[in-house]
Every structure is written in structure tokens, then in C-alpha cells.
Design an enzyme around this catalytic site. Structure first.
Site, PDB file in Angstrom:
ATOM      1  CG  HIS A 388      72.692 -57.639  40.408  1.00  0.00           C
ATOM      2  ND1 HIS A 388      73.354 -57.777  38.855  1.00  0.00           N
ATOM      3  CD2 HIS A 388      72.739 -56.735  40.613  1.00  0.00           C
ATOM      4  CE1 HIS A 388      74.242 -55.966  39.311  1.00  0.00           C
ATOM      5  NE2 HIS A 388      73.116 -55.853  40.790  1.00  0.00           N
ATOM      6  CE  LYS A 581      78.397 -68.141  29.849  1.00  0.00           C
ATOM      7  NZ  LYS A 581      77.526 -67.076  29.752  1.00  0.00           N
ATOM      8  NE  ARG A 582      80.665 -69.646  40.037  1.00  0.00           N
ATOM      9  CZ  ARG A 582      80.092 -69.821  42.063  1.00  0.00           C
ATOM     10  NH1 ARG A 582      81.674 -69.044  41.900  1.00  0.00           N
ATOM     11  NH2 ARG A 582      80.382 -70.324  42.629  1.00  0.00           N
ATOM     12  CE  LYS A 587      75.884 -68.575  35.006  1.00  0.00           C
ATOM     13  NZ  LYS A 587      76.108 -66.964  34.312  1.00  0.00           N
ATOM     14  CB  THR A 692      78.964 -58.429  32.022  1.00  0.00           C
ATOM     15  OG1 THR A 692      79.126 -60.088  32.808  1.00  0.00           O
ATOM     16  CG2 THR A 692      78.136 -57.507  32.058  1.00  0.00           C
ATOM     17  CE  LYS A 696      83.389 -58.935  31.421  1.00  0.00           C
ATOM     18  NZ  LYS A 696      83.511 -59.429  32.566  1.00  0.00           N
TER      19      LYS A 696
HETATM   20  C1  NTF Z   1      73.404 -62.082  37.726  1.00  0.00           C
HETATM   21  N1  NTF Z   1      73.154 -62.573  39.027  1.00  0.00           N
HETATM   22  C2  NTF Z   1      73.214 -62.237  36.944  1.00  0.00           C
HETATM   23  O1  NTF Z   1      73.257 -63.959  36.826  1.00  0.00           O
HETATM   24  C3  NTF Z   1      73.764 -62.609  35.971  1.00  0.00           C
HETATM   25  O2  NTF Z   1      73.174 -62.964  34.428  1.00  0.00           O
HETATM   26  C4  NTF Z   1      74.011 -60.529  35.641  1.00  0.00           C
HETATM   27  O3  NTF Z   1      74.860 -60.362  34.147  1.00  0.00           O
HETATM   28  C5  NTF Z   1      75.271 -60.332  36.804  1.00  0.00           C
HETATM   29  O4  NTF Z   1      74.501 -60.688  37.751  1.00  0.00           O
HETATM   30  C6  NTF Z   1      75.503 -58.443  36.810  1.00  0.00           C
HETATM   31  O5  NTF Z   1      74.359 -58.059  37.074  1.00  0.00           O
HETATM   32  C7  NTF Z   1      73.798 -62.992  40.283  1.00  0.00           C
HETATM   33  O6  NTF Z   1      75.191 -62.585  40.321  1.00  0.00           O
HETATM   34  C8  NTF Z   1      73.053 -63.066  41.308  1.00  0.00           C
HETATM   35  F1  NTF Z   1      73.698 -62.718  42.624  1.00  0.00           F
HETATM   36  F2  NTF Z   1      71.934 -61.223  41.552  1.00  0.00           F
HETATM   37  F3  NTF Z   1      72.915 -64.354  41.700  1.00  0.00           F
END
Ligand code: NTF
Length: 855
Positions: A388, A581-582, A587, A692, A696
Site C-alpha cells: 500500500h 485525509k490524514r 499529501k 480512496t 467517494k
Molecule cells: C495507504 N497506505 C495509501 O497511502 C493510500 O494511498 C491507499 O489508498 C490506502 O493505503 C489503501 O490502499 C497506507 O496506509 C500504508 F500503511 F501502506 F502506508
């Protein structure tokens, strides 16, 4: 089988089995019964909390019946199951979802296809009892066992797997504290613990399902009578894992899957009586607390690995309990070990559960007595690994000494896996000496480190990324060598998706209703590609009017939320520009707020006449910073300070408002997302694996301003480039730009320079507070390319302003976009996993097929 009721008595059982609610009376009766008996309250003492509890319990009763039946059926039919291992499940609220799924059966029995299902029995029933369903739903505490996208993806996947009748279990940890609650005090983030288990009707403790989990100790090797080398992991300490089950109802199916969460408990029960009696009270309590600490709190970092021992303990605790459970279930089938991977598919959600690979190898080797090769063949056919992130700071590594101490046997097995793997590499590429060092599971650093992603690749049969660009990037960058070793077929892409049940129907019921009225009912919630029927209404005057009214109503609702939580009045007719978002430098919320400052300065420099031509805007931010992430906290601070200057500036008025929404979470997202006109997905190209929320927002009739990153690229492919505002440098150029920053001359974008001057003047409070934020860009290489992309960003925002002035055209764009979003359903995504990775088939409940929804 021994525990089953004999045939002659079964009729009596069937007579009294619970079914879905047939009428609102039946539902009301159940609610009143729960208020009076389960809660021991009365109509003279029933507040909204009690009404929530009783309504939940009423629906829960119906869910449990379906759940039991599904589990029985899965066991008897003996088909392959999927196990989704995730350290995070960001579920949000459950009642609304349970109502949608259980309530549907009501709907089915009625002749006309209902448009808003929960307005059938449940809502009417509650209002007769004196409560508004919306207020009751609000009483529920979010289940917030996750950080962000990764955890919410797991929750969407559970919904889709159940809805598609795929026999699947989720496995996770039952954290006593979910992600912290965020408060904003004087512009700063303050973290408050999220104790969420006060009243949770959605979990079922299984005090009979308890697994002993071992830590520390040592390994004794010896030869058994047959002369075979045996390894025994001895000593150390034992902690108990207790199972808690959460039912996961599918939509428009009786199928109800299971999410099993493990909770840690001291092995000695309450506390050690020996120690207690001998006067050592403190240490006996300490033992108990140490055990309970394992599942106490979710680590609050998103896209960051900190390598803490307790985190490794959490991972092993959860993985060992889950595998014990999975293996036990398999052994009940009495099949040969060689059939294991025909019955079991385990998906690793990121590297967090990678130890499962080692644990299964250990069970087969040390406990079941299989030979290495035989065991390893089974293991590597069982696992799939989803990556991810490509961010280096997020790639998990564990120090070898730490491992050696906590899991000595596992470390031996890892070394052995690595040995065989490196031998294979050497045979295949005998001349490439530094290849071995590059791909070794053990990094030869000081101290040595176990590279978990490499272990996950070596131990899985498929590795996937979560959007096309991301899956290409892992093949060409971080896992390049592994593509060469294992061949390209081991690596694949499964683009993320979202569940339309929660993210359209529940979050935006009026829009869902309007869509249903045009596309032949609610069938689009099961087959989201049916949305394309909407495209013919993109120029339909009447339809557009209703569409725009719904958007406006959603904005009014958010405006009210803003008013009550921040005290700021915003104009619902202004353009709502949202980034939730976080908070993370990659980001680039900092770029957004710098853009806002730029807009503010522009407004200030204008004449009254010029100002009249401007499109009013509300810039809305939300998101948590990891408690130890100083820069992210500084970004939050700056946003709040800019807000407090801009929002009271009389020159500006409605032209610009800046809002920071406290404590962004799943249930707030359900209010925020349907209210957006434009949302920001502006990561440095190549850093956001997928995203994601972008999906949405578009699904709810909002447009996007974004970079060519993650799923933005596929969203563009689907909805058309006229319907998205793309800007900025491309992923392929990022490396060169960074190099130029560090080794060439690095001139600031002039507009950004002016923004920095203003910050340094102290316009937004003490400049010193923000010097690190500015310095990272001006003096420290601007790693995230804020300056490089700033001009393009500002220009594109100006295009957004222009486009928004033509409301009619804007509405058409949003309708067309929604019509083309079918691809991003998590149902599509889960079908891809099922076919290309898990090799599992749906198991359709017997009495199914009467749905009014088609498909
Ligand atoms: C996150 N990864 C990514 O930063 C996002 O872009 C993605 O949409 C989501 O996963 C779901 O696939 C993480 O949180 C991690 F843990 F891999 F850093």
C-alpha cells in the site's frame, strides 16, 4: 455435529427462529421489549442513548440468525475461505448499515420497490415511539480501529465480500482504544484517548475461544528417536488471546460473514494469586496489565513505521492467534496438508501480518512434522501480499536483536527462508554479486534488520499494488529485483474500490433515491456500472435541478455542522473546497493552505469592483496528525491561524472562509463528502498509492483538483479529462527535480515567495512557529515539490473558479462523472481478488434469488 438438535425436535426450533421484520409493529415490539427487559428501563426513562441501544439490539437479533446460518453453511459446504488479515478495520458506525441490510427483506416482501429502505419499518417504527432515526444513528460511537485509507479499505472489503457471498473472515485486533480523538485548542491539535467499548452491541465475546500465545524464551534443538532434527521453542511467557466476533452483513443477501478480533489477557487469569498472597500485589497486577497492554491501543501512525517492540508483539499476537484458528478449522476437515491452499487463501493487508508466513511454516514444521520443502510449498501457495505504499519511511523493518529476543524460533526460520531464497537467486544469476545483498531479507546494517516486504514477497504467490501507477511503480522501483527473480506474473494490480452502500446510499440517501428513480431502482448498489444509465440525464433540465438541490441541501447540512462546531458562518452557495485525509507532507495540505493565503492576498489587493467578480469559496480541511509528527501538527496550526485571520477580515467577507474541522472520522466523512463541490487530492506524483476518498467525492457529485497520482489517473480515464482538474509534475520527473533541488540552483516560485514573506511578517501569528514548514521548502530541498507545482496549482484553481461560475455546466459535469464511476466499486475490486489471487467462488445462500434488485 454431536451438538446438533435431533431431527424430531427441529420443527419446534424452526417455528421460533427469528426472521427479518415483517412490519413496523414487529420492530416496535422488539425495541420496547429491549428497552424494558434488556436495558431494564421504561418509557419514563428512555433517552436517545437507550433508544439507540434498543434499536441496535433489535436489529442485532435478526443479524445473528443470518450470521449463524451463513457460518453453518460455510462449514458444511466445505468450500475455500478467504482470510483477510488486517491490523486495521476502520468500520465507523454499524446500525445504519445493519438496518439497510436487514431492513431489505422487508422491502422485498412489499410489492413496490422502496427507494429509501430504512424509511420502511425501522424509521416509521422509531418515530411512532417518539424518536427521529437520524438522531438515534448519531448516538453510536464510531468503531475507529484504523488510521486512514488502509483501514477503511479493509472495512469496504468486508462489506463487499459479504455482499458477493464470498466465504470470508476478517482477522484483526480488538484495540481498547481506537485512533485518538482530535481536539483543536488554540489552533493546536490535542489528542484525547478513544475509549469506545462502553456499550458495543456489535461484538460477541467468545470466552470459549482462547489461544495461548508465546513470547521470548529460547530454542532447543535435538534429534528425536527417528533421528530427525527437531526444534523446540521453550520458556518465555504466555499471553492469552480471546476472540470477539463481529457480524458483517451483506447487502441484498442473507450472507453474514465474520470479523474476528483478538483481545489479550493474562494467562494466569485475573492476577497471580501466588504473588498476591505472598504480598507481591503490585507485581501480580503488573503482569496482568502487561498482558492487557498488547491489544490496548492502535498505533496512530499513517504511512510511518516506528519499529517499537510492543508493535511487533501486537503483530505476532494477532497473527499467531489467527493462524491457530485457521489451522484448527482446516484440521477439522480431515484433509491432507497438501490441500491446505485449496481450502484457505490468506491475504496480507500490507506487511503488518507478514509473520503469518513464518508462523505457518513453523506450525507445519515444528508441530505437524512436515518436511521443509513440503511445508514451504503449502505456505507459499496460501498467501497473497498487498503493498500500500512506496514511501521508504513506511516500509517495515525489524531489528534482528529485537526479533531474536521476542521470537527466537521465528528468526531462525526467517534465516532459513532467506538462505534457500538467496541460493535460488545465486543459481539463477550467478554473476550478479550485489544482487544478493540487495534482495536479502536480512539487511546487513548495524544492527541487522529484517525487511518485511521482501519476506512477504518471497512467501506469497501474488503481490499486488492498489492502483495502476502504484503497481507499475513497485515493479520498476522498490521491488524491481524481485520482478527479475520471480518473473512479472507474480506482480499484479488491483485498483482499490469503495462500497457504494455506505458511500452513496447511506451517506447521501437523497442522491441515491434520485439515481434509483432513473436507473430502474436500487440495483446499482449491487452493480455500480448501472450508473452509466444516468449519463442521458446530464443535460436534462428537470433532473439537473433536483441534482443541484440535493447538493445544496448537503452543503446546508455541512454549513450547520461548521456553525455548531466552529462558530463560523459559511455561505452554502459558495464553492466548497474540501481536503480531508490524514495530515502528511506528501499529501501536501501545506500547498493547499499556501494557496489559500495566496488567494487571501489577491483578494486584499483588489478593488471592490474586482472583488464582485470573484467566486466565493470555503476552504475546508480535516484530518489527524500522528502525535509525534511535528511538521504535520505545524500544518494544522497554520491552517487554524490563517482561518482566524481570514474569517474575521471585513474586506474578505464571504469571498473566503477557512475552516478546520475537528476530529475527522468515518461518520463525519459521511456528512462532509456529499457536501463538496471540489475536493483536493494533490499528493506529490508517485507518493499516494491510490487514495480512496477521491472515489467517494466523485461518486457523490463533486469534482476533483488533483495530481497525476494514484487512482486519480484511473478516475480521469473513466470520467474523462474534461471532468477533472489535473495539474503538476508527473511521477516520472520527480527524481530529476529532487536532484536539481539538491545539486542545481533552486529558485522559489515567486507567488509562493510572497506567501512566505507574509508568514514571516507574522500576519498569521508568531512566524517562528512556522519556520520549519517554510524552511523545508526554501532551504531543505523541498522534497515534496511544493514550489515546483505551486504555479500550476494556482492556475488550475483559477480554472476551477471560472468553471464554477457556470453552474449549469458544472452540474452536467458532475452527473456525467457519477455516471462513469461504476468501476470504483469495491465489489469490482473484490471480484478481481477472488478471481486472480484467491481462486474462490461465491457460496449463495439457499433461499436467495427473490431480490427485487436484479443481478
Ligand atoms: C495507504 N497506505 C495509501 O497511502 C493510500 O494511498 C491507499 O489508498 C490506502 O493505503 C489503501 O490502499 C497506507 O496506509 C500504508 F500503511 F501502506 F502506508
Amino acid at each position: 455435529v454431536e451438538a446438533s438438535i435431533p431431527e424430531p425436535q427441529r420443527a419446534a426450533w424452526k417455528k421460533f427462529q427469528a426472521h427479518g421484520f415483517k412490519s413496523k409493529d414487529e420492530f416496535e415490539k422488539e425495541v420496547v421489549r429491549h428497552v424494558e427487559t434488556t436495558l431494564a428501563r421504561s418509557m419514563f426513562n428512555c433517552d436517545e442513548t437507550a433508544a439507540y441501544a434498543a434499536a441496535s439490539l433489535a436489529f442485532r437479533d435478526r443479524l445473528i440468525t443470518q450470521w449463524n446460518r451463513t457460518q453453518q453453511r460455510q462449514t458444511f459446504s466445505d468450500t475455500k475461505r478467504v482470510y483477510y488479515l488486517s491490523l486495521e478495520f476502520l468500520m465507523g458506525r454499524a446500525l445504519d448499515n445493519a438496518m439497510l441490510n436487514v431492513g431489505l427483506k422487508n422491502a422485498r416482501t412489499s410489492s413496490s420497490l422502496p427507494l429509501i429502505l430504512k424509511l420502511t419499518a425501522s424509521a416509521e417504527g422509531l418515530s411512532e415511539l417518539g424518536f427521529r432515526i437520524e438522531d438515534i444513528i448519531e448516538q453510536e460511537h464510531d468503531a475507529a480501529l484504523g488510521n486512514g485509507g488502509l483501514g477503511r479499505l479493509a472495512a469496504c472489503f468486508l462489506d463487499s465480500m459479504a455482499s458477493l457471498n464470498i466465504p470470508a473472515w476478517g482477522y484483526g485486533l480488538r484495540y481498547r482504544y481506537g485512533i485518538f480523538k482530535q481536539e483543536i485548542v488554540d489552533g493546536y491539535q490535542v489528542e484525547v484517548p478513544d475509549y469506545w467499548l462502553d456499550f458495543n452491541p456489535w461484538e460477541f465475546p467468545r470466552h470459549d475461544i482462547v489461544v495461548d500465545i508465546q513470547f521470548y524464551g529460547h530454542v532447543r534443538k535435538y534429534q528425536d528417536e527417528a533421528g530427525k532434527q527437531v526444534a523446540l521453542w521453550e520458556g518465555g511467557e504466555i499471553v492469552k488471546a480471546v476472540a470477539y466476533d463481529v457480524p458483517i452483513p451483506g447487502f441484498d443477501t442473507q450472507a453474514t460473514n465474520n470479523l474476528r478480533l483478538w483481545s489479550s489477557k493474562a494467562a494466569s487469569g485475573e492476577f497471580d494469586f501466588q504473588k498476591f498472597n505472598s504480598g507481591d500485589y503490585e507485581s501480580s497486577v503488573a503482569d496482568q496489565q502487561r498482558a492487557e497492554t498488547i491489544s490496548a491501543v492502535l498505533y496512530p501512525n499513517d504511512n510511518l513505521d516506528r519499529g517499537k517492540e510492543l508493535r511487533l508483539k501486537q503483530q505476532y499476537f494477532w497473527v499467531a492467534a489467527s493462524l491457530y484458528d485457521i489451522v484448527r478449522r482446516f484440521k477439522k476437515s480431515k484433509r491432507a496438508w497438501s490441500e491446505f491452499s485449496d481450502q484457505v487463501a490468506i491475504q496480507l493487508n500490507d506487511t503488518h501480518p507478514t509473520l503469518a508466513i513464518v508462523e505457518l511454516q513453523r506450525i507445519l514444521l515444528d508441530q505437524e512434522g512436515l518436511e521443509w520443502d513440503e511445508a514451504w510449498t503449502i505456505v507459499s501457495k496460501t498467501f497473497g501480499y498487498t503493498n500500500h505504499t512506496v514511501l521508504p519511511e513506511a516500509l517495515e523493518k525489524w531489528s534482528v536483536p529485537l526479533f531474536q529476543n521476542l521470537l527466537p524460533r521465528h528468526l531462525q526460520i526467517i534465516y532459513e527462508i532467506n538462505l534457500y531464497f538467496l541460493q535460488l537467486v545465486e543459481r539463477k544469476f550467478p554473476k550478479e554479486r550485489d544482487l544478493l545483498g540487495r534482495v536479502s531479507i536480512i539487511e546487513e546494517s548495524q544492527p541487522k534488520m529484517v525487511r518485511m516486504a521482501y519476506l512477504a514477497i518471497v512467501g506469497s504467490h501474488k503481490v499486488n499494488g492498489v492502483a495502476e501507477l502504484h503497481s507499475d511503480l513497485i515493479k520498476t522501483t522498490i521491488f524491481k529485483d524481485f520482478v527479475k527473480i520471480f518473473g512479472p506474473d507474480k506482480f499484479t494490480n488491483v485498483t482499490n474500490g469503495i462500497t457504494p452502500r455506505r458511500w452513496l446510499h447511506q451517506a447521501n440517501p437523497r442522491l441515491s433515491e434520485l439515481i434509483a428513480s432513473k436507473v430502474g431502482g436500487l440495483g446499482f448498489l449491487k452493480d455500480l456500472t448501472l450508473l452509466n444509465e444516468l449519463e442521458k440525464y446530464a443535460d436534462d433540465k428537470e433532473f439537473k435541478k433536483e441534482w443541484a438541490e440535493i447538493k445544496y441541501a448537503n452543503k446546508v447540512k455541512l454549513a450547520k455542522h461548521i456553525k455548531t462546531t466552529t462558530g463560523v458562518t459559511v455561505n452554502p452557495s459558495a464553492l466548497f473546497d474540501i481536503q480531508v485525509k490524514r495530515i502528511h507532507e506528501y499529501k501536501r495540505q501545506q500547498m493547499n493552505i499556501f494557496g489559500v493565503i495566496h488567494r487571501y492576498l489577491t483578494i486584499k489587493s483588489m478593488t471592490a469592483e474586482e472583488r464582485k467578480k470573484l467566486a466565493p469559496r470555503v476552504s475546508i480541511f480535516g484530518g489527524k496528525a500522528a502525535p509525534g509528527y511535528w511538521m504535520a501538527k505545524t500544518i494544522i496550526h497554520l491552517i487554524n491561524n490563517v482561518g482566524s485571520v481570514v474569517n474575521k477580515d471585513k474586506d474578505v467577507g464571504d469571498l473566503l472562509k477557512v475552516i478546520f474541522l475537528e476530529d475527522y472520522n468515518v461518520s463525519k466523512a459521511e456528512v462532509i463528502i456529499p457536501a463538496s463541490d471540489i475536493s483536493e487530492h494533490i499528493s506529490t506524483a508517485g507518493t499516494e498509492a491510490s487514495g480512496t476518498s477521491n472515489m467517494k467525492f466523485v461518486l457523490n457529485g463533486g469534482l476533483i483538483i488533483g495530481t497525476c497520482d494514484g487512482a486519480n489517473i484511473e478516475i480521469t480515464r473513466e470520467i474523462g479529462e474534461n471532468n477533472i482538474f489535473l495539474f503538476g509534475n508527473l511521477a516520472e520527473d520527480v527524481e530529476d527535480l529532487r536532484h536539481a533541488h539538491n545539486y542545481g540552483s533552486h529558485a522559489m516560485d515567486p507567488d509562493l515567495g510572497k506567501v512566505f514573506e507574509e508568514i514571516k511578517k507574522g500576519t498569521f501569528g508568531d512566524a517562528g512557529a512556522f519556520s520549519a514548514l517554510v524552511g523545508a521548502i526554501e532551504d531543505h530541498g523541498d522534497y515534496y515539490l511544493v514550489s515546483d507545482d505551486f504555479h500550476s496549482y494556482i492556475q488550475t484553481q483559477a480554472l476551477v473558479d471560472e468553471a464554477y461560475k457556470d453552474q449549469d455546466e458544472w452540474t452536467s459535469k458532475t452527473i456525467t462523472s457519477v455516471a462513469r464511476m461504476g468501476f470504483f466499486s469495491s465489489d469490482r475490486c473484490i471480484n478481481e481478488y477472488a478471481e486472480s489471487i484467491w481462486n474462490v467462488e461465491p457460496l449463495v445462500p439457499e433461499d436467495e434469488g427473490t431480490s427485487g434488485l436484479g443481478k
